[in-house]
Design an enzyme around this catalytic site. Structure first.
Site, PDB file in Angstrom:
ATOM      1  N   LYS A 100      -9.299  -1.995   4.081  1.00 27.88           N
ATOM      2  CA  LYS A 100      -8.513  -2.471   2.942  1.00 27.88           C
ATOM      3  C   LYS A 100      -8.785  -1.525   1.787  1.00 27.88           C
ATOM      4  O   LYS A 100      -9.895  -1.475   1.262  1.00 27.88           O
ATOM      5  CB  LYS A 100      -8.933  -3.901   2.569  1.00 27.88           C
ATOM      6  CG  LYS A 100      -8.408  -4.341   1.199  1.00 27.88           C
ATOM      7  CD  LYS A 100      -8.832  -5.761   0.846  1.00 27.88           C
ATOM      8  CE  LYS A 100      -8.709  -6.005  -0.651  1.00 27.88           C
ATOM      9  NZ  LYS A 100      -9.058  -7.399  -1.030  1.00 27.88           N
ATOM     10  N   GLY A 161      -9.667 -13.112  -8.252  1.00 31.25           N
ATOM     11  CA  GLY A 161     -10.576 -14.173  -8.684  1.00 31.25           C
ATOM     12  C   GLY A 161     -10.060 -15.063  -9.802  1.00 31.25           C
ATOM     13  O   GLY A 161     -10.766 -15.957 -10.254  1.00 31.25           O
ATOM     14  N   ALA A 187      -5.259 -11.653  -3.322  1.00 26.82           N
ATOM     15  CA  ALA A 187      -5.819 -11.807  -4.674  1.00 26.82           C
ATOM     16  C   ALA A 187      -4.986 -12.693  -5.590  1.00 26.82           C
ATOM     17  O   ALA A 187      -3.764 -12.636  -5.598  1.00 26.82           O
ATOM     18  CB  ALA A 187      -6.025 -10.464  -5.361  1.00 26.82           C
ATOM     19  N   ASN A 209     -10.446 -15.411  -0.914  1.00 28.43           N
ATOM     20  CA  ASN A 209     -11.898 -15.523  -0.892  1.00 28.43           C
ATOM     21  C   ASN A 209     -12.355 -16.579  -1.910  1.00 28.43           C
ATOM     22  O   ASN A 209     -12.763 -17.683  -1.552  1.00 28.43           O
ATOM     23  CB  ASN A 209     -12.530 -14.154  -1.184  1.00 28.43           C
ATOM     24  CG  ASN A 209     -14.035 -14.110  -0.932  1.00 28.43           C
ATOM     25  OD1 ASN A 209     -14.577 -13.063  -0.664  1.00 28.43           O
ATOM     26  ND2 ASN A 209     -14.743 -15.218  -0.992  1.00 28.43           N
TER      27      ASN A 209
END
Lengths: 259, 65
Positions: A100, A161, A187, A209
């Site tokens: 990635k 995030g 993301a 994530n």
């Protein structure tokens, strides 16, 4: 119904959930969440070993006994050259030739540098990597990355995030319409409704994530996200209705109304 | 011999990369080595001799998204 499989290069996948391995409260919770997610592809970062505490072993020891496709990233790179170096190190592990490409241009937003990302993608494709670049949600750069040989293109929904969800669904829809390789939203997703929206827009998969790792119950959230992905995918395949300005009754039989 | 390992100068008796790995107790662990900018495969560790001032990076996979 025939199984809804898809491919990155020659690799066949059934799950549309790529899950990141950072930020989990413990290796145990992480493993539970990965299992609940049904993910077949796991992302990692490459870092220096802490030579003061080498018994603090690698993350991989906690994942033994299951076979996953590993997707290391080039996080920490701010130029194509740095990303290529990290990619070569990742491949020398012998664990994966997928990479990635992640090249951040700005410390506050961590937004990708599309120009460096394109350069790195061109180099790594020539070196035989399976390249999945993380880039901005811009239809033109996504097309350029595809033309450079990316196996999949991964536009961001919002900065890494942030959990802000899809800031530009119009662009994402265009990217999907134009693409000949899988588009994976990477993301910025935060909730199940975000991932469902992404899948309804027709993307091939999502990479997450933080929304799982930082949830109160990561395994619970991983399962919820998995179901959201399945729901969104099925809705995309089934075709939603078009929007109308005014009401239209669902009962019909207009002439048999009681008077 | 003085080596620069992960950015820190270290005095080590090791003669090869393999011995550097062993010195840190990393034998058998999923480690990747870069020596003076060249990425080494595991098969190259025993044959690669270290030299004074060599810049060695020892890296591994960590959690990330």
């Amino acid at each position: 119904m025939k199984p809804d499989v898809w491919h990155i290069g020659n690799h066949e996948l059934t799950s549309r959930f790529f899950i990141g391995t950072g930020l989990f409260p413990s290796p145990y919770v992480q493993r539970e969440a990965i299992e609940a997610s049904g993910a077949e592809v796991l992302t990692f970062a490459i870092r220096r070993i802490n030579l003061e505490a080498t018994e603090d072993d690698s993350i991989l020891q906690h994942l033994q006994g299951k076979s996953y496709q590993y997707l290391p990233n080039t996080s920490g790179a701010s130029t194509a050259e740095e990303a290529v170096r990290i990619a070569r190190l990742a491949r020398a592990s012998g664990l994966s030739d997928w990479i990635k490409v992640e090249i951040s241009a700005n410390d506050r937003t961590l937004l990708p540098d599309p120009i460096e990302t394109l350069k790195a993608t061109e180099i790594l494709v020539k070196e035989g990597f399976t390249v999945l670049p993380y880039t901005s949600d811009d239809p033109v750069i996504c097309k350029r990355l595809e033309e450079a040989g990316a196996a999949a293109v991964m536009p961001g929904a919002a900065p890494i995030g942030t959990g802000l969800g899809i800031l530009n669904p119009y662009n994402l829809g265009l990217i999907v319409e134009e693409a000949k390789v899988p588009i994976i939203v990477d993301a910025g997703l935060g909730s199940v409704s975000d991932v469902t929206q992404a899948m309804e827009l027709g993307v091939a998969g999502v990479l997450m994530n933080t929304p799982v790792a930082k949830a109160k119950d990561p395994a619970g959230m991983a399962r919820a996200m998995r179901l959201g992905i399945e729901a969104g995918r099925l809705a995309y395949l089934s075709g939603r209705i078009s929007k109308k300005r005014y009401a239209s009754a669902s009962s019909g039989y207009e002439e048999f109304k009681l008077k | 011999m003085e080596l620069v390992i992960n950015g820190v100068k270290q005095e080590l008796a090791a003669k090869t990369i393999e011995e550097v790995i062993a010195h840190f107790g990393l034998t058998g662990k999923p480690v990747v080595v870069e020596a003076d900018g060249a990425v080494l495969t595991q098969e190259q560790w025993t044959a690669t001799e270290v030299r004074e001032g060599m810049k060695i990076e020892l890296v591994h996979f960590v959690g990330g998204g």
